[in-house]
Design a protein around this motif. Sequence first.
Motif, PDB file in Angstrom:
ATOM      1  N   ARG A   1       0.808  -1.217   0.000  1.00 35.02           N
ATOM      2  CA  ARG A   1       0.000   0.000   0.000  1.00 35.02           C
ATOM      3  C   ARG A   1       0.845   1.273   0.000  1.00 35.02           C
ATOM      4  NH1 ARG A   1      -4.505  -1.856   4.494  1.00 35.02           N
ATOM      5  NH2 ARG A   1      -5.534  -3.448   3.224  1.00 35.02           N
ATOM      6  N   PRO A   2       1.866   1.402   0.868  1.00 33.26           N
ATOM      7  CA  PRO A   2       2.691   2.617   0.800  1.00 33.26           C
ATOM      8  C   PRO A   2       3.375   2.799  -0.547  1.00 33.26           C
ATOM      9  CG  PRO A   2       3.057   1.453   2.869  1.00 33.26           C
ATOM     10  CD  PRO A   2       2.258   0.543   1.997  1.00 33.26           C
ATOM     11  N   ALA A   3       3.836   1.715  -1.163  1.00 32.51           N
ATOM     12  CA  ALA A   3       4.504   1.828  -2.462  1.00 32.51           C
ATOM     13  C   ALA A   3       3.526   2.303  -3.526  1.00 32.51           C
ATOM     14  CB  ALA A   3       5.109   0.479  -2.853  1.00 32.51           C
ATOM     15  N   VAL A   4       2.304   1.764  -3.507  1.00 29.59           N
ATOM     16  CA  VAL A   4       1.290   2.194  -4.477  1.00 29.59           C
ATOM     17  C   VAL A   4       0.948   3.659  -4.262  1.00 29.59           C
ATOM     18  CG1 VAL A   4      -1.094   1.874  -5.207  1.00 29.59           C
ATOM     19  CG2 VAL A   4       0.352  -0.122  -4.751  1.00 29.59           C
ATOM     20  N   ARG A   5       0.832   4.062  -2.993  1.00 29.49           N
ATOM     21  CA  ARG A   5       0.520   5.466  -2.698  1.00 29.49           C
ATOM     22  C   ARG A   5       1.638   6.383  -3.143  1.00 29.49           C
ATOM     23  NH1 ARG A   5      -0.772   6.530   3.407  1.00 29.49           N
ATOM     24  NH2 ARG A   5      -2.477   5.127   2.853  1.00 29.49           N
ATOM     25  N   ARG A   6       2.891   5.963  -2.937  1.00 29.63           N
ATOM     26  CA  ARG A   6       4.023   6.794  -3.377  1.00 29.63           C
ATOM     27  C   ARG A   6       4.017   6.972  -4.881  1.00 29.63           C
ATOM     28  NH1 ARG A   6       6.925   4.105   0.797  1.00 29.63           N
ATOM     29  NH2 ARG A   6       7.602   2.513  -0.676  1.00 29.63           N
ATOM     30  N   ARG A   7       3.751   5.896  -5.611  1.00 32.95           N
ATOM     31  CA  ARG A   7       3.716   6.011  -7.077  1.00 32.95           C
ATOM     32  C   ARG A   7       2.592   6.934  -7.524  1.00 32.95           C
ATOM     33  NH1 ARG A   7       5.075   0.392  -6.854  1.00 32.95           N
ATOM     34  NH2 ARG A   7       2.877  -0.194  -7.087  1.00 32.95           N
ATOM     35  N   SER A   8       1.439   6.811  -6.875  1.00 30.26           N
ATOM     36  CA  SER A   8       0.321   7.684  -7.225  1.00 30.26           C
ATOM     37  C   SER A   8       0.634   9.142  -6.925  1.00 30.26           C
ATOM     38  CB  SER A   8      -0.928   7.238  -6.461  1.00 30.26           C
ATOM     39  OG  SER A   8      -2.014   8.114  -6.699  1.00 30.26           O
ATOM     40  N   ASP A   9       1.239   9.378  -5.765  1.00 27.88           N
ATOM     41  CA  ASP A   9       1.613  10.744  -5.403  1.00 27.88           C
ATOM     42  C   ASP A   9       2.661  11.299  -6.357  1.00 27.88           C
ATOM     43  OD1 ASP A   9      -0.098  10.458  -3.299  1.00 27.88           O
ATOM     44  OD2 ASP A   9       1.471  10.192  -1.771  1.00 27.88           O
ATOM     45  N   LEU A  10       3.613  10.454  -6.731  1.00 33.15           N
ATOM     46  CA  LEU A  10       4.667  10.901  -7.634  1.00 33.15           C
ATOM     47  C   LEU A  10       4.103  11.266  -9.003  1.00 33.15           C
ATOM     48  CD1 LEU A  10       7.666  11.378  -8.101  1.00 33.15           C
ATOM     49  CD2 LEU A  10       7.898   8.970  -8.735  1.00 33.15           C
ATOM     50  N   ARG A  11       3.133  10.504  -9.469  1.00 34.52           N
ATOM     51  CA  ARG A  11       2.528  10.829 -10.767  1.00 34.52           C
ATOM     52  C   ARG A  11       1.817  12.176 -10.706  1.00 34.52           C
ATOM     53  NH1 ARG A  11       1.367   5.147 -11.013  1.00 34.52           N
ATOM     54  NH2 ARG A  11      -0.656   5.516 -10.018  1.00 34.52           N
ATOM     55  N   LEU A  12       1.088  12.414  -9.628  1.00 38.86           N
ATOM     56  CA  LEU A  12       0.332  13.666  -9.529  1.00 38.86           C
ATOM     57  C   LEU A  12       1.255  14.867  -9.362  1.00 38.86           C
ATOM     58  CD1 LEU A  12      -2.406  15.026  -9.407  1.00 38.86           C
ATOM     59  CD2 LEU A  12      -2.502  14.527  -6.952  1.00 38.86           C
ATOM     60  N   LEU A  13       2.176  14.780  -8.418  1.00 43.27           N
ATOM     61  CA  LEU A  13       3.093  15.900  -8.192  1.00 43.27           C
ATOM     62  C   LEU A  13       4.075  16.048  -9.351  1.00 43.27           C
ATOM     63  CD1 LEU A  13       3.855  15.425  -4.383  1.00 43.27           C
ATOM     64  CD2 LEU A  13       2.141  16.888  -5.469  1.00 43.27           C
ATOM     65  N   GLY A  14       4.464  14.918  -9.947  1.00 47.05           N
ATOM     66  CA  GLY A  14       5.342  14.979 -11.111  1.00 47.05           C
ATOM     67  C   GLY A  14       4.683  15.663 -12.291  1.00 47.05           C
ATOM     68  N   ALA A  15       3.386  15.483 -12.436  1.00 44.45           N
ATOM     69  CA  ALA A  15       2.663  16.153 -13.517  1.00 44.45           C
ATOM     70  C   ALA A  15       2.680  17.665 -13.322  1.00 44.45           C
ATOM     71  CB  ALA A  15       1.222  15.637 -13.581  1.00 44.45           C
ATOM     72  N   VAL A  16       2.544  18.108 -12.075  1.00 43.16           N
ATOM     73  CA  VAL A  16       2.605  19.546 -11.791  1.00 43.16           C
ATOM     74  C   VAL A  16       3.993  20.094 -12.136  1.00 43.16           C
ATOM     75  CG1 VAL A  16       2.487  21.287  -9.971  1.00 43.16           C
ATOM     76  CG2 VAL A  16       0.825  19.418 -10.025  1.00 43.16           C
ATOM     77  N   ALA A  17       5.033  19.377 -11.714  1.00 36.56           N
ATOM     78  CA  ALA A  17       6.398  19.833 -12.003  1.00 36.56           C
ATOM     79  C   ALA A  17       6.683  19.822 -13.500  1.00 36.56           C
ATOM     80  CB  ALA A  17       7.401  18.947 -11.264  1.00 36.56           C
ATOM     81  N   ALA A  18       6.185  18.804 -14.203  1.00 31.07           N
ATOM     82  CA  ALA A  18       6.388  18.735 -15.651  1.00 31.07           C
ATOM     83  C   ALA A  18       5.676  19.884 -16.357  1.00 31.07           C
ATOM     84  CB  ALA A  18       5.890  17.393 -16.175  1.00 31.07           C
ATOM     85  N   ALA A  19       4.468  20.214 -15.902  1.00 31.94           N
ATOM     86  CA  ALA A  19       3.750  21.345 -16.482  1.00 31.94           C
ATOM     87  C   ALA A  19       4.489  22.651 -16.224  1.00 31.94           C
ATOM     88  CB  ALA A  19       2.327  21.406 -15.910  1.00 31.94           C
ATOM     89  N   TYR A  20       5.080  22.772 -15.050  1.00 32.51           N
ATOM     90  CA  TYR A  20       5.873  23.963 -14.726  1.00 32.51           C
ATOM     91  C   TYR A  20       7.077  24.071 -15.650  1.00 32.51           C
ATOM     92  CZ  TYR A  20       8.642  27.189 -11.809  1.00 32.51           C
ATOM     93  OH  TYR A  20       9.390  28.243 -11.346  1.00 32.51           O
ATOM     94  N   ALA A  21       7.761  22.961 -15.877  1.00 31.18           N
ATOM     95  CA  ALA A  21       8.905  22.969 -16.789  1.00 31.18           C
ATOM     96  C   ALA A  21       8.476  23.329 -18.204  1.00 31.18           C
ATOM     97  CB  ALA A  21       9.588  21.601 -16.772  1.00 31.18           C
ATOM     98  N   ALA A  22       7.385  22.735 -18.667  1.00 27.01           N
ATOM     99  CA  ALA A  22       6.912  23.008 -20.023  1.00 27.01           C
ATOM    100  C   ALA A  22       6.531  24.478 -20.183  1.00 27.01           C
ATOM    101  CB  ALA A  22       5.725  22.101 -20.339  1.00 27.01           C
ATOM    102  N   ALA A  23       5.856  25.033 -19.186  1.00 25.44           N
ATOM    103  CA  ALA A  23       5.462  26.439 -19.268  1.00 25.44           C
ATOM    104  C   ALA A  23       6.684  27.343 -19.329  1.00 25.44           C
ATOM    105  CB  ALA A  23       4.588  26.797 -18.062  1.00 25.44           C
TER     106      ALA A  23
END
Length: 320
Positions: A14-36
Amino acid sequence: MASDPLTEPAVRTRPAVRRRSDLRLLGAVAAAYAAAQLLLAVPGTGLGWDETVYVSQVSRDAPAAFFSAPRARGISYLVAPVAAFTPSVTALRIHLALLSSGALLLSLWLWRRLLPTPVLALAGALFAGLWTALSYGPQAMPNLWVAFGSLMAVGCFLRAARAPGDRRALAGLCAATALAALMRPADALWLALPLICASAVVPQWRRPALPAAVAVGAVLGGASWAVEAELRYGGVLARLHRAGEIQGGLGWHPALGDHLRALGGRTLCRPCDVPWGQPVTGLWWLALPVLVAGGAWPSPTAAAPARGAHSSYPPPPPCR
């Protein structure tokens, strides 16, 4: 009582699945910031005067410009891996845009045990959408990096305060404070003082390790500035005096109105005696204290579930 072997693997994952889910969400924000940044702030921009001073300290193709007393060399260290090998401004901008996006991701990631991930993603997206964040992201300027260091430091401070055994949080607190001090020692002072005072005022936070980590980080980050002060100016106080002369004097200088007028899009406002031509640009800033107070106000009905929701430890397996 023996635990069910069929249940244990699911619990551990469960913690590993949650970490991956969190990383995808926060990573998407960071990727959008880089793209902008790469689309809106990088193309066609040259180096400003302050950037030229910082970059020239480590550039292979230009002599080092005069480095005045108020400046610190942290941002020069940050651009050195690129500036030492190529004079390309575009390469430098891309380097800083990617670094600042990674710093945003790390800053949000450190707060995962304190706030729900969707809240962090929304906060990160709102911050990344500010023109100041987009403008300073790919610039060779220390402003944004002090902000990242402060955000990381406060997150690590709260984690270490809530979990006395979290040594990684203490190390992160020390490193984040050092980052802020490396970029701007004076700004790091105003980061360190509230944290040290909080550790003394809040009974649950009265642990020597907290102020010690802050103090050690500030000393480590400001060491190069202090050494340079001794070698070039005859001491830290002499350098501070000279810095005050250059910046208009050290002391109490309320600048709320100056900052409010500068929100119209001016990156340099000195002296800021221009009229406040577009008041709408300051509405969000004036609303921030109200929004922060509302977000910080605890909800009695949600307090208990929230404490369990962000625990980093999985629930114990059922016993039979």
